[in-house]
Design a protein around this motif. Structure first.
Motif, short mmCIF file in Angstrom:
data_model
loop_
_atom_site.label_atom_id
_atom_site.label_comp_id
_atom_site.label_asym_id
_atom_site.label_seq_id
_atom_site.Cartn_x
_atom_site.Cartn_y
_atom_site.Cartn_z
N HIS A 338 0.82 -1.21 0.00
CA HIS A 338 0.00 0.00 0.00
C HIS A 338 0.86 1.27 0.00
O HIS A 338 0.32 2.38 -0.08
N GLY A 339 2.17 1.09 0.11
CA GLY A 339 3.06 2.25 0.04
C GLY A 339 2.94 3.16 1.23
O GLY A 339 2.60 2.74 2.33
N GLY A 340 3.20 4.44 1.03
CA GLY A 340 3.23 5.40 2.12
C GLY A 340 1.94 5.48 2.91
O GLY A 340 1.96 5.60 4.14
N MET A 341 0.78 5.37 2.23
CA MET A 341 -0.47 5.53 2.96
C MET A 341 -0.75 4.32 3.85
O MET A 341 -1.54 4.41 4.79
N GLY A 342 -0.06 3.21 3.60
CA GLY A 342 -0.22 2.05 4.47
C GLY A 342 0.29 2.30 5.87
O GLY A 342 -0.07 1.59 6.81
N MET A 343 1.14 3.32 6.03
CA MET A 343 1.71 3.64 7.33
C MET A 343 0.88 4.66 8.10
O MET A 343 1.20 4.97 9.25
N THR A 344 -0.15 5.21 7.49
CA THR A 344 -0.91 6.27 8.14
C THR A 344 -2.05 5.72 8.98
O THR A 344 -2.63 4.68 8.66
N ASP A 345 -2.39 6.43 10.04
CA ASP A 345 -3.48 6.00 10.90
C ASP A 345 -4.83 6.14 10.21
O ASP A 345 -5.78 5.43 10.55
N GLN A 346 -4.94 7.03 9.25
CA GLN A 346 -6.21 7.23 8.57
C GLN A 346 -6.59 6.04 7.69
O GLN A 346 -7.75 5.89 7.31
N PHE A 347 -5.61 5.18 7.40
CA PHE A 347 -5.85 4.02 6.55
C PHE A 347 -5.94 2.77 7.42
O PHE A 347 -5.13 2.56 8.31
N ASP A 348 -6.93 1.92 7.16
CA ASP A 348 -7.24 0.81 8.06
C ASP A 348 -6.17 -0.27 8.14
O ASP A 348 -6.11 -1.02 9.12
N ILE A 349 -5.32 -0.40 7.12
CA ILE A 349 -4.44 -1.56 7.06
C ILE A 349 -3.49 -1.63 8.25
O ILE A 349 -3.09 -2.71 8.69
N GLY A 350 -3.13 -0.46 8.81
CA GLY A 350 -2.26 -0.46 9.97
C GLY A 350 -2.88 -1.11 11.19
O GLY A 350 -2.17 -1.67 12.04
N PHE A 351 -4.21 -1.08 11.31
CA PHE A 351 -4.88 -1.73 12.42
C PHE A 351 -4.64 -3.24 12.39
O PHE A 351 -4.54 -3.88 13.44
N PHE A 352 -4.58 -3.80 11.20
CA PHE A 352 -4.34 -5.24 11.08
C PHE A 352 -2.94 -5.61 11.54
O PHE A 352 -2.74 -6.63 12.20
N MET A 353 -1.96 -4.77 11.21
CA MET A 353 -0.59 -5.04 11.66
C MET A 353 -0.51 -5.00 13.19
O MET A 353 0.12 -5.87 13.81
#
Length: 379
Positions: A338-353
């Motif tokens: 997901h690139g840079g936005m994968g690291m942001t809190d606004q994007f859900d994917i970080g919750f899975f990590m």
């Protein structure tokens, strides 16, 4: 036994997926976190779980439950993993129900199992005391006092311990920390004198607690199972919980993978969909294979737990270790792709990590279970 769900289990999965997906998407977890909700989960949703029969899946029919098994509990946990839904299902419907069903006296079962099935009771298993999961190193002292016991010590990482109506506490009644024998399980009212509960909101926005016991008196009626013989009971209950957590990790890994594949089909770079790049295709194909292998190991472990919980330890160790490595790979690949936005809190994917990292530690990480398997196989 075939490593596929039967018709009834498939119907249960579809029912759970619809209910949890509609009522507890990732945005539900985000809202609870941002509002600093005092409970940490939706009691309304938990009541709905009870109405659907989910909270009583492992409770015998005579106490108002469904009398089903670990495979069915794993199905619910997998769907919980897909949306990261905070729920006392693991602590109460899986761990507490398993412990009471296996070792509870007639009075204990009558008092608690029906309330679990009706969604009226939240219970927590208090085991860990250090930074790592090492149940044999239990040091909380349970010394005889009058017609019962007096508890002194502390527990950490007690899932849902901050809202529990009942604690199942592992204490040492004989021997020294590190010995398999000498453990006893106790049913303890968290409102008892001498108990201090500190809520700890974990990195994944789920809840646990640190609980201190200072001269807490427990009557003989509070003993769950046999005095000094709780090690075997505890290990069996933990293995049921480990199988359930492995199922949750599988669900989270598959959801993270699905979201990533969807992104690969949408994101363009240099005028091409990034999913057309062969390097990313290879990584996605590898992850897909790992998830399918994990699905087989987890389902096999759950089936063996239903057949005989006392002989399923090796399969559970494989499942929890494999779910840990696959889940970690899934969320790492998801964030990277997901690139840079994968690291942001606004994007859900970080919750899975974050959730995957917590589940790794819960009831033993991959290294713990690799060691467990080696010892069981006498390597």
């Amino acid at each position: 036994m075939a490593l596929v769900l039967n018709e009834e289990q498939t119907m249960l999965r579809d029912s759970a997926r619809g209910l949890i997906g509609e009522n507890a998407p990732v945005s539900h977890l985000r809202q609870l976190r941002d509002s600093r909700d005092a409970v940490g989960f939706s009691r309304d949703l938990w009541r709905t779980f009870a109405e659907m029969g989910f909270s009583g899946l492992l409770v015998p029919e005579e106490f108002g439950g469904s009398g089903l098994g670990c495979v069915e509990a794993g199905i619910i946990m997998e769907e919980i993993g897909r949306t990261l839904a905070p729920s006392p299902f693991l602590s109460t419907a899986v761990l507490a129900a398993s412990a009471l069903k296996r070792a509870g006296s007639a009075a204990q079962k009558s008092e608690h199992l029906g309330r679990i099935a009706r969604g009226e009771l939240v219970a927590s298993l208090a085991v860990d005391e250090g930074v790592k999961h090492r149940p044999r190193h239990t040091a909380l002292q349970a010394t005889r006092s009058g017609n019962g016991f007096r508890l002194n010590g502390a527990k950490g990482f007690v899932v849902d311990g901050h809202v529990a109506d009942l604690l199942i506490v592992a204490g040492r009644t004989a021997g020294a920390p590190g010995e398999a024998g000498g453990l006893t399980l106790f049913l303890v009212d968290p409102k008892s004198k001498g108990i201090a509960v500190e809520r700890t909101v974990m990195v994944d926005a789920h809840n646990a607690a640190r609980i201190t016991f200072d001269n807490v008196d427990v009557t003989a009626d509070g003993v769950l199972g046999e005095v000094d013989q709780g090690g075997t009971l505890l290990e069996g209950v933990l293995n049921v919980g480990r199988g359930a957590v492995a199922s949750e990790m599988l669900g989270a890994a598959e959801e993270a993978f699905g979201r990533t594949v969807g992104y690969l089909k949408e994101r363009k770079q240099f005028g091409k969909l990034i999913g057309e790049f062969q390097a990313l295709q290879h990584r996605a194909a590898h992850l897909y294979c790992e998830i399918e292998l994990t699905r087989a190991t987890v389902l096999k472990a759950l089936q063996l737990l239903d057949a005989d919980v006392d002989t399923a330890a090796a399969a559970v160790a494989v499942a929890k270790a494999k779910a840990g490595t696959t889940g970690t790979l899934a969320v790492q690949e998801a964030v990277q792709m997901h690139g840079g936005m994968g690291m942001t809190d606004q994007f859900d994917i970080g919750f899975f990590m974050k959730r995957m990292r917590v589940c790794q530690e819960l009831f033993g990480d991959s290294n713990f279970h690799a060691d467990q398997l080696a010892r069981l196989k006498r390597y």
